[in-house]
Design an enzyme around this catalytic site. Structure first.
Site, PDB file in Angstrom:
ATOM      1  N   ARG A  87       0.891  -1.401  -0.138  1.00  0.00           N
ATOM      2  CA  ARG A  87       0.016  -0.247  -0.168  1.00  0.00           C
ATOM      3  C   ARG A  87       0.641   0.714  -0.111  1.00  0.00           C
ATOM      4  NH1 ARG A  87      -3.599   3.543   4.130  1.00  0.00           N
ATOM      5  NH2 ARG A  87      -5.637   3.545   3.136  1.00  0.00           N
ATOM      6  N   ILE A 102      -7.199   7.952  -0.524  1.00  0.00           N
ATOM      7  CA  ILE A 102      -6.942   7.091  -0.213  1.00  0.00           C
ATOM      8  C   ILE A 102      -7.476   5.872   0.602  1.00  0.00           C
ATOM      9  CG2 ILE A 102      -4.508   6.813   0.589  1.00  0.00           C
ATOM     10  CD1 ILE A 102      -4.149   3.819  -0.744  1.00  0.00           C
ATOM     11  N   SER A 103      -8.685   5.618   0.156  1.00  0.00           N
ATOM     12  CA  SER A 103      -9.518   5.217   1.570  1.00  0.00           C
ATOM     13  C   SER A 103      -8.776   4.045   2.316  1.00  0.00           C
ATOM     14  CB  SER A 103     -10.615   4.203   0.762  1.00  0.00           C
ATOM     15  OG  SER A 103     -11.532   4.953  -0.333  1.00  0.00           O
ATOM     16  N   GLN A 104      -9.196   3.845   3.113  1.00  0.00           N
ATOM     17  CA  GLN A 104      -8.837   3.377   4.730  1.00  0.00           C
ATOM     18  C   GLN A 104      -8.026   1.469   4.303  1.00  0.00           C
ATOM     19  OE1 GLN A 104     -12.310   4.193   7.134  1.00  0.00           O
ATOM     20  NE2 GLN A 104     -10.613   2.907   8.393  1.00  0.00           N
TER      21      GLN A 104
END
Length: 215
Positions: A33, A59-61
């Site tokens: 990530r 950026i999403s969790q």
């Protein structure tokens, strides 16, 4: 911290929060990530929070990535449409779990950075284009699964039309601040069922069938 160790801890937290799909957990253990965030934020890449990626996008969790992906129930044979490429991380996870991924990003600088990150991982089954994601990708339809990574004011009809019989669509729907994840399933007879899942908060889905820039 070593990134592999950080990913292992991240995945352990996902399990604690109820993620059970072993293929999803495996993909998130595999995908680095930190290469999808700014270098200055790489130390935060595996914490369970969203991070800015530029252009007023995030950026999403990890939990929401895992939750949305799990709802798609991918087996590895699907053609998946993702709307809102952003950093490219969600597309990378999908590419590990599906046969082919088509992803659309409206912001050119983000699309170019995402393409570079995806290419660095040799994820050659991802087709990325720049355009209005709220219109889907009619030329590539139908899709076995569709995932929308921005909050919509309503469920666009065109996305339901582009979903194959037996397919699943996951989309956040609500106002500009808070949304609910919707799981939309299309029966083999073309019937459509909608299930409301977790609450969430995404950036707005901008485009013809979403929010406009002034709203």
């Amino acid at each position: 911290m070593n990134s592999a160790v950080a990913r292992k801890r991240m995945v352990a937290e996902l399990v604690k929060r109820g993620i059970t799909d072993q293929r999803v957990l495996g993909a998130m253990q595999e995908i680095p990530r930190h290469i999808f965030v700014e270098e200055a934020m790489s130390a935060q890449a595996y914490s369970d929070g969203s991070l800015p990626i530029g252009e007023k996008q995030t950026i999403s969790q990890p939990y929401i990535v895992a939750k949305m992906t799990q709802l798609l129930a991918l087996t590895g044979r699907e053609k998946v449409l993702e709307l809102g490429t952003g950093s490219g991380y969600q597309a990378a996870v999908l590419a590990t779990l599906a046969d082919r991924v088509c992803t659309v990003e409206r912001i050119r600088p983000l699309a170019l950075k995402a393409r570079k990150a995806l290419d660095s991982l040799r994820l050659l089954n991802v087709n990325l284009k720049i355009g209005d994601g709220t219109e889907g990708w009619a030329e590539e339809a139908p899709f076995d699964a569709i995932l929308v990574t921005a909050g919509a004011p309503h469920l666009p009809d065109c996305l339901v039309q582009q979903l194959a019989p037996g397919g699943r669509l996951v989309i956040p729907v609500g106002d500009r601040i808070d949304q609910k994840l919707l799981l939309v399933t299309k029966g083999m007879d073309g019937s459509v069922a909608t299930e409301e899942c977790d609450g969430c908060r995404f950036v707005r889905l901008i485009g013809r069938n979403g929010w406009n820039d002034e709203q």
